[in-house]
Design a protein around this motif. Structure first.
Motif, PDB file in Angstrom:
ATOM      1  N   GLN A 126      22.722  37.053  64.389  1.00  0.00           N
ATOM      2  CA  GLN A 126      22.190  35.945  65.179  1.00  0.00           C
ATOM      3  C   GLN A 126      23.079  35.623  66.386  1.00  0.00           C
ATOM      4  N   ILE A 128      26.186  34.739  66.139  1.00  0.00           N
ATOM      5  CA  ILE A 128      27.087  33.663  65.732  1.00  0.00           C
ATOM      6  C   ILE A 128      28.408  34.264  65.256  1.00  0.00           C
ATOM      7  N   CYS A 225      32.654  26.167  66.198  1.00  0.00           N
ATOM      8  CA  CYS A 225      31.580  26.946  66.817  1.00  0.00           C
ATOM      9  C   CYS A 225      30.220  26.339  66.501  1.00  0.00           C
ATOM     10  N   GLN A 226      30.045  25.943  65.259  1.00  0.00           N
ATOM     11  CA  GLN A 226      28.766  25.338  64.860  1.00  0.00           C
ATOM     12  C   GLN A 226      28.532  24.029  65.608  1.00  0.00           C
ATOM     13  N   LEU A 228      29.745  23.165  68.517  1.00  0.00           N
ATOM     14  CA  LEU A 228      29.495  23.461  69.930  1.00  0.00           C
ATOM     15  C   LEU A 228      28.063  23.935  70.153  1.00  0.00           C
ATOM     16  N   ARG A 229      27.531  24.693  69.204  1.00  0.00           N
ATOM     17  CA  ARG A 229      26.166  25.206  69.334  1.00  0.00           C
ATOM     18  C   ARG A 229      25.123  24.126  69.091  1.00  0.00           C
ATOM     19  N   GLU A 230      25.378  23.271  68.101  1.00  0.00           N
ATOM     20  CA  GLU A 230      24.308  22.432  67.565  1.00  0.00           C
ATOM     21  C   GLU A 230      24.403  20.952  67.925  1.00  0.00           C
ATOM     22  N   TYR A 265      32.017  28.977  75.510  1.00  0.00           N
ATOM     23  CA  TYR A 265      31.239  29.329  74.317  1.00  0.00           C
ATOM     24  C   TYR A 265      29.977  28.471  74.237  1.00  0.00           C
ATOM     25  N   ARG A 266      30.102  27.166  74.519  1.00  0.00           N
ATOM     26  CA  ARG A 266      28.938  26.268  74.447  1.00  0.00           C
ATOM     27  C   ARG A 266      27.866  26.701  75.437  1.00  0.00           C
ATOM     28  N   SER A 268      27.413  29.752  76.734  1.00  0.00           N
ATOM     29  CA  SER A 268      26.831  31.032  76.328  1.00  0.00           C
ATOM     30  C   SER A 268      25.884  30.865  75.155  1.00  0.00           C
ATOM     31  N   ALA A 269      26.193  29.930  74.236  1.00  0.00           N
ATOM     32  CA  ALA A 269      25.342  29.712  73.062  1.00  0.00           C
ATOM     33  C   ALA A 269      24.033  29.030  73.415  1.00  0.00           C
ATOM     34  N   GLN A 270      23.986  28.357  74.553  1.00  0.00           N
ATOM     35  CA  GLN A 270      22.776  27.621  74.950  1.00  0.00           C
ATOM     36  C   GLN A 270      21.847  28.432  75.826  1.00  0.00           C
TER      37      GLN A 270
END
Length: 271
Positions: A126, A128, A225-226, A228-230, A265-266, A268-270
Motif C-alpha cells: 500500500q 506504507i 507515519c500513520q 502524518l498520513r491520517e 512524507y505527509r 507524498s502520502a497525500q
C-alpha cells in the motif's frame, strides 16, 4: 500365552557410501551438468513463493534485479517477475532508501560480512512504511568472483506475531506497542518479560536484530507515519503523542530512518 513386549523402534540414520576423491568429483560434475540444464525461470527461488511473509531477490553486479519471488511482485505492485528484470533499487525505492541499500551492497562486494536479519525500512504493497528483517549474501561465480547479491526480507510484524503469547519477549513487545508514547523504563520492561536487562537486550537482538531502545524508536516512527498520513495534527502534536521528547528530535529521527522529513512524507502520502 505371554505377549511379547513391543520392540523399541530403531533410530534410522542415513549412511552415505564412502567415496573416493575421483568418485566425489564425478558426482559434483554430474550435479553441475544437471544444474546447467535448469531453465532460469525454474530455479530454486520459486520455493519462496510458498513461504508467506518472505520476499526473495537476486541482483547482478550492476545492481539490476535478475530474480524475485512472486511476493516481491505483490509488494511492488508489478504484474509479474519478468517486469522486475533490469530494475535497480533507485527504480523501485525512494532515493535515500535506495542509496542505503546500495551502500550495503558495496560493503558486501568489498569483502564485508553478510547481513543477517538486520532491521530495515521498506514500503508495503500500500506504499506504507514497514520494518523488515533483511538478510543479504554475495553470489559467487564458479571462478570465485562475486557477481551479485541475493537476499530475503521478512515482515517485522510477522516475525513478532510468531512468538507464543506467553513468551517473555511477547509480553515485552505487547507492552511497548501499548505504551510506546510513554517513557519506558528498561528495568521494568525486563521484569515484565521475566529477564534481566542484559538478557532482554540479548533476546531482542537475537530475535529482531535491534536493542529494546531501537525497537521502541521504530515503533514510534511507524506510529508517526500513520499520524502524518491520517490526521492533520501539527508536527509538535505528533512528536508528543508518539513519545518523542520534542519536535526537533522527532524530525531528526524521522529523516534518518524514513529518508524524508515529516513534512515531505505527509505531502507524498497525500498525493
Amino acid at each position: 500365552m505371554r505377549s511379547s513386549a513391543p520392540s523399541t523402534p530403531a533410530i534410522w540414520r542415513a549412511t552415505p557410501p564412502s567415496l573416493s576423491a575421483p568418485q566425489r568429483k564425478r558426482l559434483v560434475e554430474k550435479r553441475d551438468v544437471w544444474l546447467n540444464q535448469i531453465a532460469p525461470e525454474f530455479l530454486f527461488h520459486r520455493l519462496f513463493n510458498a513461504i508467506p511473509g518472505v520476499y526473495f531477490f537476486a541482483k547482478n553486479r550492476d545492481g539490476e534485479v535478475m530474480f524475485v519471488s512472486r511476493s516481491m511482485c505483490e509488494l511492488y505492485r508489478l504484474h509479474d517477475e519478468a517486469a522486475f528484470i533490469g530494475l535497480t533499487d533507485f527504480d523501485l525505492n525512494p532515493p535515500d532508501m535506495a542509496a542505503s541499500y546500495v551502500k550495503d551492497d558495496e560493503e558486501l562486494y568489498a569483502g564485508g560480512q553478510e547481513l543477517f536479519q538486520r532491521v530495515e525500512l521498506w514500503f508495503d504493497a500500500q506504499g506504507i512504511p514497514a520494518w523488515c528483517l533483511v538478510t543479504k549474501m554475495p553470489i559467487q561465480s564458479r571462478s570465485g568472483e562475486t557477481i551479485g547479491i541475493m537476499g530475503v526480507l521478512q515482515s517485522y510484524e510477522d516475525r513478532a506475531r510468531s512468538l507464543p503469547p506467553l513468551h517473555g519477549l511477547s509480553r515485552a513487545i505487547t507492552f511497548v506497542r501499548e505504551h510506546f508514547s510513554e517513557d519506558i523504563d528498561m528495568s521494568a520492561l525486563a521484569r515484565l518479560a521475566g529477564f534481566s536487562q542484559r538478557q532482554l537486550q540479548r533476546k531482542f537482538r537475537s530475535f529482531f536484530g535491534v536493542s529494546p531502545h531501537e525497537f521502541i524508536l521504530k515503533t514510534r516512527l511507524l506510529s508517526a507515519c500513520q499520524h502524518l498520513r491520517e490526521t492533520d495534527q501539527s508536527l509538535a502534536e505528533i512528536s508528543h503523542v508518539c513519545g518523542f521528547p520534542d519536535q526537533s528530535a522527532f524530525s531528526r529521527h524521522f529523516r534518518a530512518h524514513i529518508g524524508l522529513t515529516p513534512r515531505q512524507y505527509r505531502v507524498s502520502a497525500q498525493r
